[in-house]
Design a protein around this motif. Structure first.
Motif, PDB file in Angstrom:
ATOM      1  N   ALA A  93       0.469  -1.226  -0.024  1.00  0.00           N
ATOM      2  CA  ALA A  93       0.296  -0.045  -0.129  1.00  0.00           C
ATOM      3  C   ALA A  93       0.960   1.196   0.071  1.00  0.00           C
ATOM      4  CB  ALA A  93      -0.639  -0.193   1.309  1.00  0.00           C
ATOM      5  N   GLN A 151      -3.082 -10.513  -6.694  1.00  0.00           N
ATOM      6  CA  GLN A 151      -3.787 -10.120  -5.727  1.00  0.00           C
ATOM      7  C   GLN A 151      -3.140  -9.487  -4.200  1.00  0.00           C
ATOM      8  OE1 GLN A 151      -6.200 -12.155  -4.960  1.00  0.00           O
ATOM      9  NE2 GLN A 151      -6.358 -10.232  -3.463  1.00  0.00           N
ATOM     10  N   ILE A 153      -3.905  -5.871  -6.017  1.00  0.00           N
ATOM     11  CA  ILE A 153      -5.532  -5.476  -5.018  1.00  0.00           C
ATOM     12  C   ILE A 153      -5.519  -5.166  -3.471  1.00  0.00           C
ATOM     13  CG2 ILE A 153      -7.644  -6.911  -5.203  1.00  0.00           C
ATOM     14  CD1 ILE A 153      -7.286  -7.950  -7.727  1.00  0.00           C
ATOM     15  N   GLU A 154      -4.949  -5.683  -3.071  1.00  0.00           N
ATOM     16  CA  GLU A 154      -4.660  -5.675  -1.710  1.00  0.00           C
ATOM     17  C   GLU A 154      -4.173  -4.328  -1.102  1.00  0.00           C
ATOM     18  OE1 GLU A 154      -3.215  -8.702   0.735  1.00  0.00           O
ATOM     19  OE2 GLU A 154      -4.485 -10.432  -0.019  1.00  0.00           O
ATOM     20  N   ALA A 178      -4.488  -1.284  -3.621  1.00  0.00           N
ATOM     21  CA  ALA A 178      -5.927  -0.592  -3.784  1.00  0.00           C
ATOM     22  C   ALA A 178      -6.733  -0.577  -2.646  1.00  0.00           C
ATOM     23  CB  ALA A 178      -5.793  -1.499  -5.041  1.00  0.00           C
ATOM     24  N   ARG A 179      -6.756  -2.433  -2.234  1.00  0.00           N
ATOM     25  CA  ARG A 179      -8.519  -2.207  -1.150  1.00  0.00           C
ATOM     26  C   ARG A 179      -8.125  -1.485   0.063  1.00  0.00           C
ATOM     27  NH1 ARG A 179      -9.421  -6.909  -0.088  1.00  0.00           N
ATOM     28  NH2 ARG A 179     -10.064  -7.327  -2.131  1.00  0.00           N
ATOM     29  N   GLN A 180      -7.124  -1.378   0.328  1.00  0.00           N
ATOM     30  CA  GLN A 180      -6.719  -0.563   1.242  1.00  0.00           C
ATOM     31  C   GLN A 180      -6.363   0.804   1.546  1.00  0.00           C
ATOM     32  OE1 GLN A 180      -2.700  -1.068   3.583  1.00  0.00           O
ATOM     33  NE2 GLN A 180      -3.269  -1.889   5.039  1.00  0.00           N
ATOM     34  N   GLU A 210      -8.229   2.613  -0.399  1.00  0.00           N
ATOM     35  CA  GLU A 210      -9.709   3.049  -0.899  1.00  0.00           C
ATOM     36  C   GLU A 210      -9.921   3.210   0.633  1.00  0.00           C
ATOM     37  OE1 GLU A 210     -11.757   2.367  -3.961  1.00  0.00           O
ATOM     38  OE2 GLU A 210     -10.173   0.671  -4.624  1.00  0.00           O
ATOM     39  N   GLU A 211     -10.294   2.047   1.304  1.00  0.00           N
ATOM     40  CA  GLU A 211     -10.133   2.081   2.649  1.00  0.00           C
ATOM     41  C   GLU A 211     -10.157   3.195   3.183  1.00  0.00           C
ATOM     42  OE1 GLU A 211     -10.215  -2.005   3.884  1.00  0.00           O
ATOM     43  OE2 GLU A 211     -11.273  -2.677   2.636  1.00  0.00           O
ATOM     44  N   ARG A 240     -10.770   6.350  -6.516  1.00  0.00           N
ATOM     45  CA  ARG A 240     -11.129   5.579  -8.002  1.00  0.00           C
ATOM     46  C   ARG A 240     -11.663   6.985  -8.755  1.00  0.00           C
ATOM     47  NH1 ARG A 240      -9.590   0.521  -9.920  1.00  0.00           N
ATOM     48  NH2 ARG A 240      -9.564  -0.232  -7.731  1.00  0.00           N
TER      49      ARG A 240
END
Length: 652
Positions: free
Chosen positions: A533, A560, A563-564, A566-568, A570-571, A577
């Motif tokens: 991240a 993977q 993606i993890e 990117a998710r973190q 964003e959260e 986005r």
């Protein structure tokens, strides 16, 4: 690199056969010494000329000289010819060694350099094992001349490939080449090696020739000191000798080279003449020594890099080397294979423990501007030690063998063509002796060779005593275990200080290295994020955007993981986005800024006291380059056709 490394070890198992064919057992050591001396003297010149005039043509020239020397060695009709041609081969070999390393620095970024240096290390490890084996195979099944001819097809292929596909960016650097200093130090070494090898055998120690050579060597050394004080770019800066660690390391390096190459030259003779094994099997018998050397050098390097403690290794290494030499002295005609293998292993373990660390502690002791020349200086002294070791071992062996043969055959009735001189110059004549006379002659050979190891043991003990006086300074963060090219090469590799730091920091280019550095900078910046991240935030900061799915296709980071990450981000509201792209929020820009500062501080910290207020501009450039590269190179941009969007002015 394969050619140059192979020729340091492939000749050893062929030497007894070469001596039988060409005669001159008393000159056996010079087949090795001539190559080592020529390569050692030529290496700094190749390095500087490559910087000044470009490396591609110079590299082709070095290969051509090496191949001409190899062809001439294969055609040699007597021992003086072979020795002269080996010197020509050594001149080219020195260029192969230094230029192949420097060309990697021209072509490969610091981020990628680690993996390529690993290949160079693998080549050295392979040749140290393959050399004795191939030397034995060629000698037994073809001819000893193929030990040299084998270089020709490989070299021709190398020349063809280099001519067609090697494209080096032109980076000419103006150098003042210290031709006189190089010539003088080579001349001093040659004079002293000649005294060591010819004194007491060809000429008496008190003869005018030996005294004249010794006086000439001392006079040239005095002139060398005067020249180096005034040289703009001295081949060996005298100020290094004011640093106690460098001086002690230089002497211990000399001792390691002395013991290692002296033993490696005469062990095949012991195995083939005394034990009666074939040339191929003598190579197999020497594998425990090579295995011990590779094992202990690798393990000690890893331990030092992880713990930062190193003094135990030169102390233990010199002690184990001395023990190994004393054990080798115990060998005789009846020694079983298991016992010999155990003794060879001990000797190899001792050499490996000390070799790896000596380069490292020299790098750690000097200032940044002297880093490159100090590294080559440490290995230079090992090369000179190797030349001396082979020469002095040769003198002791020839002197002892003559006395022992005379003693063993006193009063015996010998065939007219099998006098002491014939037996001394050609070990194969032992087979022509009457059966009853062979054991004492073989015993004379055995005792003469093993006495050499006994006389070498006190030299190793001097190294043991000196190792206690080394001061264990704290290691800089960037000083990691040198690669195998620095520890197994007999020739000094002349590289700049910038190149040395690139090598030390190139571990950051590996996936494990990058993960570790991102873990540290995330903690330093005060965030609780995945390493990936943090990497993603810094990448978005550099390019203005990132598209995770496409990014994963273009780089080595698994999908993977991206993606993890990117998710973190964003959260945590550090990125949002815009279509498929991720862009930074205001909070994300702050976080990325803190991470960028932490990353530059971490890189600078690795450089220790080299990163001061008056830091060199090339070092600042290196940190900047590494800092940028750790985000990913420009060729890895998700969509090349898109121009990076400016970070400033974006709507969160």
């Amino acid at each position: 690199m394969l050619l140059a490394a192979l020729d340091q070890t492939i000749v050893s198992t062929a030497l007894p056969t070469i001596v039988s064919d060409l005669g001159g057992m008393d000159h056996l050591s010079w087949v090795v010494t001539a190559y080592l001396l020529a390569a050692t003297a030529a290496t700094p010149l190749w390095g500087k000329l490559g910087d000044q005039y470009g490396r591609k043509k110079l590299f082709q020239t070095a290969i051509t000289i090496f191949l001409i020397g190899s062809a001439l060695c294969g055609m040699a009709q007597n021992m003086p010819q072979l020795i002269g041609f080996r010197a020509i081969q050594g001149l080219g070999g020195g260029g192969l060694m230094v230029l192949s390393m420097a060309i990697v620095g021209d072509l490969v970024s610091p981020r990628e350099r680690g993996k390529y240096q690993g290949l160079f290390g693998a080549v050295f490890g392979a040749t140290s094992v393959l050399g004795p084996l191939l030397g034995g195979l060629f000698t037994e099944h073809l001819s000893w001349r193929w030990v040299f001819y084998i270089n020709l097809p490989i070299g021709v292929v190398a020349l063809a490939v280099i001519a067609t596909v090697l494209h080096i960016p032109v980076r000419s650097q103006k150098h003042t080449i210290d031709y006189l200093g190089t010539f003088l130090i080579a001349s001093v070494a040659t004079c002293l090696v000649l005294v060591a090898s010819l004194g007491g055998t060809t000429w008496d120690w008190s003869s005018p020739q030996i005294i004249g050579l010794a006086v000439l060597g001392v006079a040239l050394a005095v002139v060398f000191v005067g020249v180096e004080r005034r040289a703009a770019e001295p081949v060996l800066p005298l100020k290094l000798f004011r640093i106690r660690t460098f001086t002690l390391s230089a002497v211990i390096s000399f001792i390691v080279g002395f013991a290692m190459f002296g033993a490696m030259t005469y062990l095949p003779t012991f195995l083939q003449v005394v034990q009666g094994v074939s040339p191929t099997m003598s190579g197999v018998h020497m594998l425990p020594m090579v295995a011990g050397l590779l094992l202990s050098s690798t393990v000690s390097g890893q331990i030092v890099s992880r713990t930062g403690r190193w003094k135990v290794f030169p102390v233990a290494g010199t002690a184990v080397t001395a023990l190994g030499l004393l054990l080798l002295h115990q060998l005789d005609v009846n020694s079983p294979t298991l016992e010999m293998s155990a003794y060879f292993l001990v000797f190899g373990l001792g050499l490996g423990l000390v070799m790896q660390v000596l380069v490292l502690i020299v790098q750690n002791a000097v200032s940044y501007e002297d880093l490159g020349v100090a590294t080559s200086g440490a290995t230079f002294f090992r090369s000179i030690g190797a030349s001396f070791g082979v020469a002095i071992f040769g003198t002791v062996f020839a002197s002892r063998l003559g006395d022992k043969l005379t003693e063993a055959l006193a009063g015996q009735q010998l065939p007219p063509n099998l006098g002491t001189d014939a037996l001394e110059s050609d070990p194969k004549t032992i087979a022509e002796l009457p059966v009853a006379l062979r054991p004492p002659v073989i015993e004379a050979y055995a005792t003469s060779i093993t006495d050499v190891f006994l006389y070498a043991a006190p030299v190793a003990l001097v190294g043991f005593v000196l190792a206690w006086f080394l001061r264990e300074d704290k290691l800089r963060g960037s000083v990691t275990a040198p690669d195998a090219t620095q520890t197994l090469a007999s020739n000094p590799v002349e590289r700049s200080s910038y190149d040395e730091v690139c090598r030390a920091l190139s571990v950051l280019g590996t996936r494990e290295g990058r993960r570790e550095i991102y873990e540290k900078i995330t903690e330093r910046a005060g965030y609780d994020l995945l390493p990936a991240a943090s990497w993603l935030l810094l990448r978005i900061r550099r390019y203005g955007w990132a598209e995770p799915a496409v990014l994963a296709e273009r780089i080595t980071v698994p999908l993977q993981v991206v993606i993890e990450a990117a998710r973190q981000v964003e959260e945590r509201h550090l990125a949002v986005r815009e279509g498929l792209d991720l862009v930074l929020t205001e909070e994300g820009r702050v976080a990325a800024g803190r991470l960028a500062t932490a990353r530059e501080e971490s890189l600078a910290e690795l450089l220790g006291d080299w990163w001061g207020p008056d830091r060199p501009t090339d070092l600042a450039h290196l940190v900047e380059e590494l800092n940028a590269e750790m985000c990913g190179s420009d060729t890895e941009m998700p969509r090349k056709e898109r121009v990076p969007k400016p970070v400033v002015g974006r709507v969160a």
